[in-house]
Design a protein around this motif. Sequence first.
Motif, PDB file in Angstrom:
ATOM      1  N   SER A 215       0.813  -1.217   0.000  1.00  0.00           N
ATOM      2  CA  SER A 215       0.000   0.000   0.000  1.00  0.00           C
ATOM      3  C   SER A 215       0.849   1.270   0.000  1.00  0.00           C
ATOM      4  O   SER A 215       1.972   1.295   0.506  1.00  0.00           O
ATOM      5  CB  SER A 215      -0.948   0.018   1.198  1.00  0.00           C
ATOM      6  OG  SER A 215      -0.241   0.201   2.402  1.00  0.00           O
ATOM      7  N   ASP A 216       0.264   2.319  -0.563  1.00  0.00           N
ATOM      8  CA  ASP A 216       0.887   3.643  -0.537  1.00  0.00           C
ATOM      9  C   ASP A 216       0.403   4.434   0.671  1.00  0.00           C
ATOM     10  O   ASP A 216       1.146   5.234   1.244  1.00  0.00           O
ATOM     11  CB  ASP A 216       0.533   4.407  -1.815  1.00  0.00           C
ATOM     12  CG  ASP A 216       0.975   3.676  -3.060  1.00  0.00           C
ATOM     13  OD1 ASP A 216       2.190   3.643  -3.316  1.00  0.00           O
ATOM     14  OD2 ASP A 216       0.113   3.123  -3.772  1.00  0.00           O
ATOM     15  N   TYR A 217      -0.863   4.200   1.038  1.00  0.00           N
ATOM     16  CA  TYR A 217      -1.484   4.857   2.185  1.00  0.00           C
ATOM     17  C   TYR A 217      -2.148   3.791   3.046  1.00  0.00           C
ATOM     18  O   TYR A 217      -2.591   2.765   2.538  1.00  0.00           O
ATOM     19  CB  TYR A 217      -2.532   5.891   1.742  1.00  0.00           C
ATOM     20  CG  TYR A 217      -1.945   7.089   1.045  1.00  0.00           C
ATOM     21  CD1 TYR A 217      -1.701   8.277   1.733  1.00  0.00           C
ATOM     22  CD2 TYR A 217      -1.622   7.035  -0.310  1.00  0.00           C
ATOM     23  CE1 TYR A 217      -1.150   9.379   1.088  1.00  0.00           C
ATOM     24  CE2 TYR A 217      -1.073   8.126  -0.961  1.00  0.00           C
ATOM     25  CZ  TYR A 217      -0.844   9.298  -0.247  1.00  0.00           C
ATOM     26  OH  TYR A 217      -0.288  10.381  -0.890  1.00  0.00           O
ATOM     27  N   THR A 218      -2.216   4.061   4.346  1.00  0.00           N
ATOM     28  CA  THR A 218      -2.858   3.131   5.269  1.00  0.00           C
ATOM     29  C   THR A 218      -3.787   3.900   6.200  1.00  0.00           C
ATOM     30  O   THR A 218      -3.433   4.965   6.705  1.00  0.00           O
ATOM     31  CB  THR A 218      -1.810   2.360   6.101  1.00  0.00           C
ATOM     32  OG1 THR A 218      -1.023   1.552   5.228  1.00  0.00           O
ATOM     33  CG2 THR A 218      -2.474   1.468   7.135  1.00  0.00           C
ATOM     34  N   ALA A 219      -4.975   3.334   6.398  1.00  0.00           N
ATOM     35  CA  ALA A 219      -5.954   3.896   7.326  1.00  0.00           C
ATOM     36  C   ALA A 219      -6.196   2.895   8.447  1.00  0.00           C
ATOM     37  O   ALA A 219      -6.470   1.721   8.187  1.00  0.00           O
ATOM     38  CB  ALA A 219      -7.259   4.203   6.600  1.00  0.00           C
ATOM     39  N   PHE A 220      -6.091   3.352   9.680  1.00  0.00           N
ATOM     40  CA  PHE A 220      -6.312   2.495  10.851  1.00  0.00           C
ATOM     41  C   PHE A 220      -7.684   2.796  11.438  1.00  0.00           C
ATOM     42  O   PHE A 220      -8.005   3.952  11.744  1.00  0.00           O
ATOM     43  CB  PHE A 220      -5.219   2.722  11.896  1.00  0.00           C
ATOM     44  CG  PHE A 220      -5.497   2.075  13.216  1.00  0.00           C
ATOM     45  CD1 PHE A 220      -5.709   0.711  13.320  1.00  0.00           C
ATOM     46  CD2 PHE A 220      -5.557   2.835  14.383  1.00  0.00           C
ATOM     47  CE1 PHE A 220      -5.981   0.112  14.538  1.00  0.00           C
ATOM     48  CE2 PHE A 220      -5.828   2.251  15.607  1.00  0.00           C
ATOM     49  CZ  PHE A 220      -6.034   0.885  15.687  1.00  0.00           C
ATOM     50  N   MET A 221      -8.494   1.738  11.594  1.00  0.00           N
ATOM     51  CA  MET A 221      -9.826   1.884  12.151  1.00  0.00           C
ATOM     52  C   MET A 221      -9.942   1.131  13.470  1.00  0.00           C
ATOM     53  O   MET A 221      -9.298   0.100  13.675  1.00  0.00           O
ATOM     54  CB  MET A 221     -10.885   1.363  11.166  1.00  0.00           C
ATOM     55  CG  MET A 221     -10.971   2.169   9.886  1.00  0.00           C
ATOM     56  SD  MET A 221     -12.363   1.658   8.841  1.00  0.00           S
ATOM     57  CE  MET A 221     -13.758   2.195   9.877  1.00  0.00           C
ATOM     58  N   TYR A 222     -10.782   1.659  14.348  1.00  0.00           N
ATOM     59  CA  TYR A 222     -10.995   1.019  15.641  1.00  0.00           C
ATOM     60  C   TYR A 222     -12.396   1.356  16.132  1.00  0.00           C
ATOM     61  O   TYR A 222     -12.788   2.540  16.141  1.00  0.00           O
ATOM     62  CB  TYR A 222      -9.943   1.493  16.651  1.00  0.00           C
ATOM     63  CG  TYR A 222      -9.997   0.788  17.983  1.00  0.00           C
ATOM     64  CD1 TYR A 222      -9.694  -0.580  18.078  1.00  0.00           C
ATOM     65  CD2 TYR A 222     -10.345   1.459  19.148  1.00  0.00           C
ATOM     66  CE1 TYR A 222      -9.736  -1.237  19.294  1.00  0.00           C
ATOM     67  CE2 TYR A 222     -10.393   0.807  20.376  1.00  0.00           C
ATOM     68  CZ  TYR A 222     -10.084  -0.543  20.433  1.00  0.00           C
ATOM     69  OH  TYR A 222     -10.133  -1.196  21.639  1.00  0.00           O
ATOM     70  N   LEU A 223     -13.152   0.335  16.472  1.00  0.00           N
ATOM     71  CA  LEU A 223     -14.513   0.491  17.009  1.00  0.00           C
ATOM     72  C   LEU A 223     -15.388   1.381  16.111  1.00  0.00           C
ATOM     73  O   LEU A 223     -16.123   2.251  16.585  1.00  0.00           O
ATOM     74  CB  LEU A 223     -14.474   1.053  18.438  1.00  0.00           C
ATOM     75  CG  LEU A 223     -13.775   0.176  19.484  1.00  0.00           C
ATOM     76  CD1 LEU A 223     -13.795   0.862  20.841  1.00  0.00           C
ATOM     77  CD2 LEU A 223     -14.423  -1.202  19.565  1.00  0.00           C
ATOM     78  N   GLY A 224     -15.280   1.158  14.815  1.00  0.00           N
ATOM     79  CA  GLY A 224     -16.138   1.850  13.867  1.00  0.00           C
ATOM     80  C   GLY A 224     -15.703   3.251  13.501  1.00  0.00           C
ATOM     81  O   GLY A 224     -16.397   3.938  12.748  1.00  0.00           O
ATOM     82  N   LYS A 225     -14.557   3.685  14.009  1.00  0.00           N
ATOM     83  CA  LYS A 225     -14.095   5.043  13.720  1.00  0.00           C
ATOM     84  C   LYS A 225     -12.724   5.007  13.046  1.00  0.00           C
ATOM     85  O   LYS A 225     -11.918   4.116  13.282  1.00  0.00           O
ATOM     86  CB  LYS A 225     -14.020   5.863  15.017  1.00  0.00           C
ATOM     87  CG  LYS A 225     -15.384   6.105  15.645  1.00  0.00           C
ATOM     88  CD  LYS A 225     -15.284   7.021  16.848  1.00  0.00           C
ATOM     89  CE  LYS A 225     -16.665   7.298  17.446  1.00  0.00           C
ATOM     90  NZ  LYS A 225     -16.603   8.226  18.597  1.00  0.00           N
ATOM     91  N   LEU A 226     -12.492   6.008  12.220  1.00  0.00           N
ATOM     92  CA  LEU A 226     -11.182   6.172  11.602  1.00  0.00           C
ATOM     93  C   LEU A 226     -10.273   6.886  12.599  1.00  0.00           C
ATOM     94  O   LEU A 226     -10.545   8.025  12.989  1.00  0.00           O
ATOM     95  CB  LEU A 226     -11.296   6.985  10.316  1.00  0.00           C
ATOM     96  CG  LEU A 226      -9.973   7.324   9.621  1.00  0.00           C
ATOM     97  CD1 LEU A 226      -9.286   6.069   9.113  1.00  0.00           C
ATOM     98  CD2 LEU A 226     -10.213   8.315   8.479  1.00  0.00           C
ATOM     99  N   ILE A 227      -9.218   6.215  13.000  1.00  0.00           N
ATOM    100  CA  ILE A 227      -8.300   6.794  13.988  1.00  0.00           C
ATOM    101  C   ILE A 227      -7.232   7.633  13.305  1.00  0.00           C
ATOM    102  O   ILE A 227      -6.907   8.735  13.763  1.00  0.00           O
ATOM    103  CB  ILE A 227      -7.635   5.682  14.830  1.00  0.00           C
ATOM    104  CG1 ILE A 227      -8.697   4.798  15.488  1.00  0.00           C
ATOM    105  CG2 ILE A 227      -6.699   6.294  15.865  1.00  0.00           C
ATOM    106  CD1 ILE A 227      -9.664   5.536  16.395  1.00  0.00           C
TER     107      ILE A 227
END
Length: 253
Positions: A215-227
């Motif tokens: 990946s070029d970009y990474t999104a971390f999610m936790y409990l239904g929210k974008l952290i």
Amino acid sequence: MKNALEIKKLSFYYPNAKKPSISGVSMEVPHNKVLALIGPSGCGKSTLLRCLNKIHSLYDGVKYEGEVIFNGKNILKKKIDNITLRSKIGMIFQKPTPFPMSIFDNVAYGLRLKGIKNKSELAHRIESALKGANLWNEVKDRLEVSGDSLSGGQQQRLCIARAIAIEPEILLFDEPTSALDPISTQAIEELVVELKKKISIIIVTHNMQQAHRISDYTAFMYLGKLIEVDKTQKIFENPKEKLTKEYIAGKFG
């Protein structure tokens, strides 16, 4: 840089749910890049992914809030044609899903739905898609056999060929290698990296090494929210949020 998608304060509710499964997610999806969605099981990664071509809308009672902007339009509006949308934003699922028909007809399926019936054009488009999925040399002499006869990794690449044959702008991958052996996984990863030259890609993965590799970009999610979302190198080496840092370090998951 032009964005493939813009997600604005997106929340999603399953039928009869009082609380959203994902809540207030906002981010930009870069054009012709690979964006990985990571996070523990049940954090909303796959739910978010399926909002992006409205697969959830196949079921009654679901509710969207916010906006998903694609080509200048909010796709969450009811007047959007979902079949056309899914031809532009395709999806590859965790388990390979070849149709119970020949390899040729699997790839031809979407093309025929678009009204392409000329045999020579179909043959050309199918060959091009199978080459694009790095499958042509393995199946070119047996296009008439069932797609079910292929190995798991080949079936997944067949599904990718079927998706790219209709020339989507975005492909959504929902853990596409979780059921595959290491060799097939490597083939799919290499294919994803190659496909981003023409197609914007969003991939859900539980495998953080895979996210780091492709990946070029990474999104971390936790409990239904974008952290947090950022360039992959920064997420893995110097995240802004403490929760992201703890997840990357393996302190929970």
